[in-house]
Design an enzyme around this catalytic site. Structure first.
Site, mmCIF file in Angstrom:
data_model
loop_
_atom_site.group_PDB
_atom_site.id
_atom_site.type_symbol
_atom_site.label_atom_id
_atom_site.label_comp_id
_atom_site.label_asym_id
_atom_site.label_seq_id
_atom_site.Cartn_x
_atom_site.Cartn_y
_atom_site.Cartn_z
ATOM 1 N N HIS A 40 0.809 -1.226 0.210
ATOM 2 C CA HIS A 40 0.098 -0.033 0.009
ATOM 3 C C HIS A 40 1.034 1.138 0.064
ATOM 4 C CE1 HIS A 40 -3.863 1.799 1.364
ATOM 5 N NE2 HIS A 40 -3.010 2.719 1.307
ATOM 6 N N GLU A 90 -3.650 15.876 9.513
ATOM 7 C CA GLU A 90 -4.436 15.484 8.352
ATOM 8 C C GLU A 90 -5.818 15.745 8.674
ATOM 9 O OE1 GLU A 90 -4.052 11.213 8.113
ATOM 10 O OE2 GLU A 90 -1.892 11.346 8.050
ATOM 11 N N HIS A 123 -0.949 4.120 11.570
ATOM 12 C CA HIS A 123 0.211 5.183 11.608
ATOM 13 C C HIS A 123 0.363 6.351 12.599
ATOM 14 C CE1 HIS A 123 -0.467 8.596 8.364
ATOM 15 N NE2 HIS A 123 -1.815 8.158 8.631
ATOM 16 N N HIS A 145 -6.730 14.211 12.320
ATOM 17 C CA HIS A 145 -5.650 13.422 12.810
ATOM 18 C C HIS A 145 -4.591 14.131 13.021
ATOM 19 C CE1 HIS A 145 -8.552 10.292 11.203
ATOM 20 N NE2 HIS A 145 -8.534 10.125 12.380
ATOM 21 N N HIS A 191 -3.516 6.661 14.367
ATOM 22 C CA HIS A 191 -5.000 6.427 13.647
ATOM 23 C C HIS A 191 -4.891 5.399 12.793
ATOM 24 C CE1 HIS A 191 -2.951 9.596 11.437
ATOM 25 N NE2 HIS A 191 -3.542 9.185 10.324
#
Ligand SMILES: [Fe+2]
Length: 451
Positions: free
Chosen positions: A304, A353, A347, A377, A383
């Site tokens: 990912h 964010e 992470h 976040h 999160h």
């Protein structure tokens, strides 16, 4: 001329249709456009006398010596100094600027909000702006603010510009018209618009009520991200950005211009519309972009990538590779990675964010993060997927899978984002958001081969 009349008294440059705004394709192009034939001087910027008795005026969006400089030459009925008089300070209490650190508000946390509801109040682009977070410092031109707008009323004989910021507008509901000095942009959900710093405009409601998100960029302008090994194609392609053709109104009515300057609002009274630019050329212009033309690139075998792979636009800071703001889009795409936990991984991030949902369901949070809602976040706060998303993705049969009906975005900044009093106390904060991770179980088993 008849097919150039866009609305009562509004003349725009010839284009494909007289009743819809016309656009010119390309990102950062050196455009030229004129609403009256011959209004644009050729081969020079400052002729001794301009056609039609127009005034020539330069709007500089960068320092003269920036490389490349961004500026636009305007040929207008009156110079801008005639659209400005003495200023009176006014209060727009819901539109905040950084630094705005409320000692009674805790920004340390993971937060999520339901959509901010409409009210019975008639709200314009100015009175309907609700600041959620601020970051950095508007006075030193670093950082940003995030806002929700709730707009139900058009600005009539009322105009605005922000000397503080470039505005990135992300509609979620309703249709708006941005009538700017350089032309007209109609905007609906699944599109975005950029309104440059210093550009005068008014906002009209074409179909309401209107709700959406705004990223107010105090720093360097948004630009296309470097593509690196991805190469010249995919992601956001330059030709899909559209700048408006010239349009003006020759309107002699008492009018008000509101200015945002160093976080304060002032207004000035004038006797005419300031939207009087008959022709212009240059590379400092508003534009819109259809998010449906964003071509996502991702993992086609396993793993990912970082979400930066989905960057639409980036506003650089002074540190290479570390954005003042990234605007990131999570839209429909195929998931094909083998032997892979496909949703975003868990992470902690030095970047802060702020996300918004335009429509549909976001893969890391199938419930609770709903269209019109937002989440935050903040810097270095952990999160990731909630319990259901984790269990579902960990046990799914990994065939090709289409993530359909989904469009969310992120305003990501290198600076911590501070909640406003509105975000903490008035907006529909989900007090139980933090609980979405409560049910994640300890699965550890020291037996070799156990997964
Ligand atoms: Fe994240």
């Amino acid at each position: 001329m008849k097919d150039q009349i866009l609305a009562d008294g509004v003349v725009q440059a010839p284009n494909t249709g007289g009743t819809t705004p016309g656009y010119m394709p390309g990102f950062g192009n050196d455009f030229e456009t004129e609403a009256l034939p011959g209004a644009l001087p050729q081969g020079m910027n400052s002729p001794q006398k301009c056609e039609y008795g127009l005034y020539g005026e330069q709007l500089s969006g960068t320092a003269f010596t920036a490389n490349p400089p961004e500026r636009t030459w305007c040929y207008r009925i009156r110079p801008s100094v005639k659209h400005s008089h003495r200023y009176t300070k006014i209060d727009l209490p819901y539109w905040k600027s950084a630094p705005n650190v409320d000692p009674d508000v805790t920004s340390l946390g993971q937060y999520r909000w339901d959509p901010v509801p409409h009210t019975e109040d008639k709200l314009t682009w100015l009175t309907g702006m609700r600041t959620m977070t601020t970051a950095g410092d508007v006075n030193t031109q670093v950082g940003m603010a995030s806002h929700v707008y709730l707009v139900t009323a058009s600005m009539v004989d009322e105009y605005f510009f922000s000397a503080d910021s470039e505005l990135l507008v992300v509609p979620q509901e309703g249709h708006l018209r941005f009538f700017t000095e350089l032309g007209i942009i109609d905007l609906e959900p699944k599109e975005i618009a950029i309104i440059p710093r210093g550009l005068v405009y008014k906002v009209e409601v074409l179909e309401g009520p209107c709700r959406g998100f705004v990223c107010e960029n105090y720093g360097q302008k948004f630009e296309l991200p470097g593509r690196g090994p991805i190469g010249a194609n995919c992601m956001a392609n330059p030709r899909d950005f559209k700048a408006p053709v010239a349009a003006f109104e020759d309107k002699e009515t008492p009018s008000k211009v509101t200015v945002k300057w160093c976080g304060q609002f002032h207004e000035t009274q004038i006797g005419q519309s300031p939207l009087d630019v008959v022709a212009w050329h240059g590379n400092y212009a508003p534009y819109k972009y259809d998010l449906r033309t964003y071509c996502p690139v991702g993992a086609i075998l396993f793993d990912h990538p970082d979400p930066s792979i989905f960057t639409v636009l980036t506003a650089p800071s002074g540190v290479p590779g570390t954005a003042n703001i990234d605007f990131v889009l999570f839209r429909e795409r195929w998931m094909v990675a083998e032997n892979t936990f496909r949703p975003p991984w868990y992470h902690k991030n030095i970047m802060s964010e702020l996300m918004g949902n335009i429509y549909g369901q976001y893969d890391a949070k199938p419930q609770g993060f709903i269209p019109g809602g937002m989440s935050l976040h903040n810097m270095m706060l952990p999160h990731g997927p909630d319990k259901n998303a984790f269990e579902g993705a960990s046990n799914a049969n990994l065939g090709p899978d289409k993530l359909d009906n989904t469009m969310s975005f992120m305003f990501e900044t290198r600076f911590p984002q501070h909640l406003t009093g509105f975000a903490a106390d008035e907006a529909p904060l989900q007090d139980d958001y933090i609980d979405c991770w409560t049910d994640l179980e300890k699965k550890f088993d020291g037996t070799p081969g156990k997964k």
